[in-house]
Design an enzyme around this catalytic site. Structure first.
Site, PDB file in Angstrom:
ATOM      1  N   HIS A 138       0.840  -1.193   0.000  1.00  0.00           N
ATOM      2  CA  HIS A 138       0.000   0.000   0.000  1.00  0.00           C
ATOM      3  C   HIS A 138       0.877   1.247   0.000  1.00  0.00           C
ATOM      4  CE1 HIS A 138      -3.250  -2.554   0.218  1.00  0.00           C
ATOM      5  NE2 HIS A 138      -3.799  -2.253   1.379  1.00  0.00           N
ATOM      6  N   LYS A 564     -13.439   5.369   6.806  1.00  0.00           N
ATOM      7  CA  LYS A 564     -13.818   6.348   5.784  1.00  0.00           C
ATOM      8  C   LYS A 564     -15.327   6.369   5.579  1.00  0.00           C
ATOM      9  CE  LYS A 564     -12.335   5.676   1.539  1.00  0.00           C
ATOM     10  NZ  LYS A 564     -13.486   5.674   0.613  1.00  0.00           N
TER      11      LYS A 564
END
Length: 896
Positions: A138, A564
């Site tokens: 990532h 999120k």
């Protein structure tokens, strides 16, 4: 005894002075004075000697583009060097604490706690433990590999100055080397000029495994053995406790560049690396085991093993006998090295699997013990055996991952050619079809037939078609896990089982070569955990696959996307209570659960101190097995230096041993119903406030205007695109750039927003501050959640964030920034009141760290705002802007 010759203040002063000299030499006295002036203005404002930042802003804006770039580079380089000084101080603390036996969370503490239990329980705890750090690609590492290499060389020189007794001349030579490296660092581009490829990311992960963890793991086992021996003078066997895994080169979710060829190359390279490491280890062992065969009795088992190898490799055996006449151990090791060399070779005689190598090491160890060589075994053979047991022939096993929609689409397209309308089936009908297809003997699909399929679907079928070949070539353990992003339905898991069955990787009921791991990250999936997992556990095909995998079910939790979607408080509560629910579901079906925590480096993505996180998990989820992601700058920070890596692994093991004992002693922790009700009220209100913010008209435009998101998307941080579809929505944007952008603007909103609204909703609903304080004192989950939010609040600088907000349209700024500010201020007051303290954080070092760093980050923020606010930027201004992102990331020691 003085262990060290230097202090952090010396390191910071000397490195800062050295950088200043190099800055003047490489640029000009004027540039050097400009940097000093900017730093002085920032410090004076922070100390109260200036009432405004206007002088700093005016100076930065008045600089030529060339000098702006010098300022950005100077502060960025400064932070790179100061981070090394802080790393060195961490090592001093570790070494001093170890020497004085004052380190908390060490293996001695864990062993002492285990000593309270009976032998059977201690052995059960150790047998249950398996810790699996999983390295991902990532894109949160902002530094170039070249820059990291130079910094590592400087770090090594600082270690020499600090830990070795040097003559004055030797010390001068070390500083000359540091000067040369810092000069080279100054002249090296900080910003990548190309996007890294998946194999670059895999090599990066491989570096830490090869150069740090390979050696450190054996040392951790040694320390645990010593700690257990001192506390438990009984016969306790320490089994394998660690296994390392990787997504680099195998994670396909949203990354079209991860092809079967890439994965095959990574598998091959990792095998080559680890086999070479073993050959080197055996070569060193050969230097130790020089025993004269005429003076010892190697034993019948050893002689039989050696004779089999001689028959297997006769020419090599003759060479070994000529080179090492009368030295049986060296002859055996020579043959073992050759067998390692022939793994994967067309020539016969190589090891078929890692168990054969372990058996050879055991034969040598037994022979040595029978000849009074127990200490030789402990010092030289056992560490090698631990490494082989940990790293196998794969270095790190690869996890495959892709989005559930890709599997659905691929199956639907392929089945359409067979006259089956898979898309038209209901969920129940899909489950029934997939189950029957897996259980029948005849295949349904030819995975090699991809004509007419879309590119995405072709890639899916090619992957599964390759999987069987990889397992044959490298062993099942090299690539035996498949993670499914955005799992929402049982059919999403059965689709992967179906594709694996069509590939021949699964042949029920006898064999399943793959763990299928649902990634639960949406509120729909988490709240539907019993619907998803219960259906699977009761499914005839899946239950057979589970049985073939030892009735262990790995379930991944997505911290990033959950945050999120729901906001900090609601996501943390949802993850916690659904972990408990998953534990209950697995218990109901007699399944051992292994939770896979998809944590990022930042607080808002599940980050924070790992040992505290492990101890705060619900007791019924602590089976002993645990897996978690390690990514981006967190990998470098935790595993770049061997001593820090060893300390991190010790703390993980300490926490997991203690947590497992606690779970056995108390399977269900005492969480009051009143506390749970309070969390439900707080989480519901917090989620509503967070969603209302994100869904407010104009918020996405505000986010785009008040953060450097557009710059971050083009930074070449990783091989994967920043968004899933290229659209500008919060839902479509990946969690990493979402958090990275807020961190850069010093408004770390994802780590605390809506916390105050949630707490106040509980208080307004009849709740009491006394209850919240009781929850903080007695409930590890609640305390850890609030402490993590406090860390994000402490790192937030609203005065800086206001400068970024000033770039937004006036109407948007006036609508959103006061709302964010109000939430921040209320959260700060509430956390300090609940924690009954006069400051946000509980860590003394954090306050000192922020005080030292903030004046040096501020000029980078002000320069970044100035450049972001320009309608047209020159090429040099674009490069400077990107450099400010790197510098702020280094200063904050965090990206996404």
């Amino acid at each position: 005894m003085e262990l060290h010759d230097r202090s952090i203040s010396q390191d910071i002063h000397d490195l800062g002075a050295l950088l200043g000299n190099i800055l003047e030499e490489q640029t000009s006295l004027e540039a050097f004075e400009t940097v000093k002036s900017c730093r002085r203005a920032a410090i004076d404002y922070r100390s109260g000697d200036l009432d405004t930042r206007d002088p700093l802003i005016a100076e930065l804006e008045g600089l030529s583009p060339h000098n702006q770039r010098i300022v950005a580079r100077a502060f960025t380089t400064y932070f790179e060097l100061i981070n090394l000084a802080e790393e060195r101080e961490r090592i001093r603390t570790i070494r001093t604490g170890s020497h004085e036996r004052t380190l908390d969370d060490g293996l001695e503490d864990a062993a002492a706690e285990l000593g309270e239990a009976d032998d059977e329980t201690v052995q059960r705890i150790l047998d249950d433990i398996l810790i699996e750090p999983t390295f991902t690609a990532h894109p949160t590492e902002a530094r170039r590999k070249t820059v990291k290499s130079k910094l590592r060389d400087i770090s090594t020189s600082l270690e020499t100055l600090d830990e070795r007794l040097l003559t004055e001349k030797e010390e001068e030579q070390v500083w000359r080397d540091i000067d040369a490296e810092v000069t080279s660092l100054w002249q090296t581009p900080q910003v990548r000029n190309r996007q890294p490829e998946p194999e670059d990311e895999a090599r990066n992960v491989q570096w830490y495994l090869e150069n740090t963890l390979f050696d450190v793991v054996g040392e951790v086992y040694d320390e645990l053995d010593d700690a257990i021996d001192s506390e438990l003078p009984r016969d306790i066997d320490v089994p394998k406790l660690f296994e390392f895994r990787s997504w680099a080169g195998s994670d396909r979710d949203g990354n079209p560049y991860v092809t079967p060829e890439v994965t095959a190359n990574v598998l091959e390279r990792q095998r080559e690396v680890v086999l070479e490491k073993y050959r080197d280890e055996l070569k060193r062992l050969s230097g130790v085991l020089s025993q004269d065969g005429g003076r010892i009795d190697a034993g019948g088992e050893f002689e039989a093993s050696l004779e089999v190898d001689r028959e297997r490799l006769p020419s090599v055996a003759r060479t070994a006998e000529e080179r090492y006449p009368g030295e049986p151990y060296r002859q055996k090791l020579k043959l073992m090295r050759e067998r390692l060399r022939r793994v994967g070779d067309v020539r016969p005689g190589g090891y078929d699997d890692v168990d054969e190598l372990l058996e050879d090491l055991d034969v040598i160890a037994t022979s040595l013990r029978n000849n009074g060589g127990e200490t030789v075994v402990e010092a030289h053979v056992d560490p090698i055996r631990r490494r082989v047991d940990t790293f196998g022939f794969s270095l790190a096993s690869l996890d495959l991952r892709d989005h559930q929609q890709k599997h659905t689409d691929a199956i639907a397209e392929a089945l359409e050619r067979e006259g089956i309308d898979y898309r038209g089936l209901s969920e129940a009908e899909r489950v029934e079809f997939l189950t029957d297809a897996v259980l029948q003997d005849e295949p349904v699909l030819d995975l090699g037939e991809t004509d007419g399929l879309t590119d995405d679907s072709t890639r899916v079928l090619e992957l599964f078609d390759s999987l069987a070949d990889w397992q044959t070539e490298y062993g099942v353990e090299a690539i035996d896990t498949y993670c499914i992003s955005m799992t929402d339905e049982p059919s999403h898991v059965l689709e992967v089982l179906f594709l694996a069955d069509q590939a021949g990787v699964v042949s029920l009921p006898e064999h399943s070569g793959i763990d299928i791991v649902p990634l639960l990250e949406t509120e729909y999936a988490l709240s539907g955990a019993r619907r998803i997992m219960g259906t699977l556990f009761e499914n005839e095909a899946y239950s057979q696959a589970l049985e073939a995998r030892g009735r262990t079910q790995e379930i991944m939790l997505g911290y990033s996307d959950s945050n999120k979607e729901n906001g900090f408080l609601a996501a943390n509560w949802s993850l916690h209570k659904n972990q408990r629910r998953l534990g209950e579901i697995c218990d109901d079906h007699d399944v051992t659960m292994r939770l896979f925590h998809g944590r990022g480096g930042s607080i808002s993505r599940g980050g924070g101190p790992m040992n505290e996180a492990l101890l705060a998990l619900p007791n019924n989820t602590i089976t002993g097995q645990v897996k978690f992601t390690e990514q981006g700058e967190a990998i470098a920070e935790k595993y770049g230096n061997p001593r820090i890596a060893e300390r991190n692994i010790e703390q993980m093991l300490n926490a997991q041993l203690r947590a497992r004992k606690q779970a056995i002693d108390q399977p269900e922790e005492d969480v009051h119903a009143e506390w749970i009700d309070a969390m439900e009220t707080m989480a519901d209100a917090a989620r509503q406030e967070y969603r209302d913010l994100l869904e407010s008209d104009g918020f996405v435009r505000y986010f785009e205007q008040a953060t450097p998101i557009t710059v971050i998307e083009d930074l070449n941080l990783g091989s994967r695109p920043a968004s899933r579809s290229g659209e500008r929505t919060v839902e479509d944007l990946r969690a990493i750039p979402w958090v990275f952008s807020w961190t850069q603007s010093r408004c770390i909103l994802p780590g605390w927003y809506a916390l105050a609204t949630g707490i106040e909703a509980y208080l307004d609903n009849g709740g009491s501050m006394d209850t919240l304080q009781e929850m903080y004192d007695e409930w590890p989950f609640f305390r850890t959640t609030l402490d993590n939010a406090a860390l994000s609040l402490s790192r937030t600088e609203l005065e800086i964030a206001e400068q970024y907000a000033g770039m937004a349209d006036a109407a948007l700024r006036d609508r959103f920034f006061p709302r964010v500010t109000d939430e921040y201020e209320r959260a700060t007051e509430l956390i300090t009141e609940i924690g009954q303290r006069d400051r946000l954080h509980t860590r003394d070092w954090l306050g000192e760290n922020l005080e030292q760093r903030n004046p040096y980050v501020d000029p980078l923020n002000m320069l970044q705002v100035h450049l972001l606010d320009r309608n047209h930027r020159t090429n040099i201004e674009e490069r400077t802007l990107r450099l400010t992102v790197k510098g702020i990331a280094a200063g904050m020691k965090n990206t996404g």
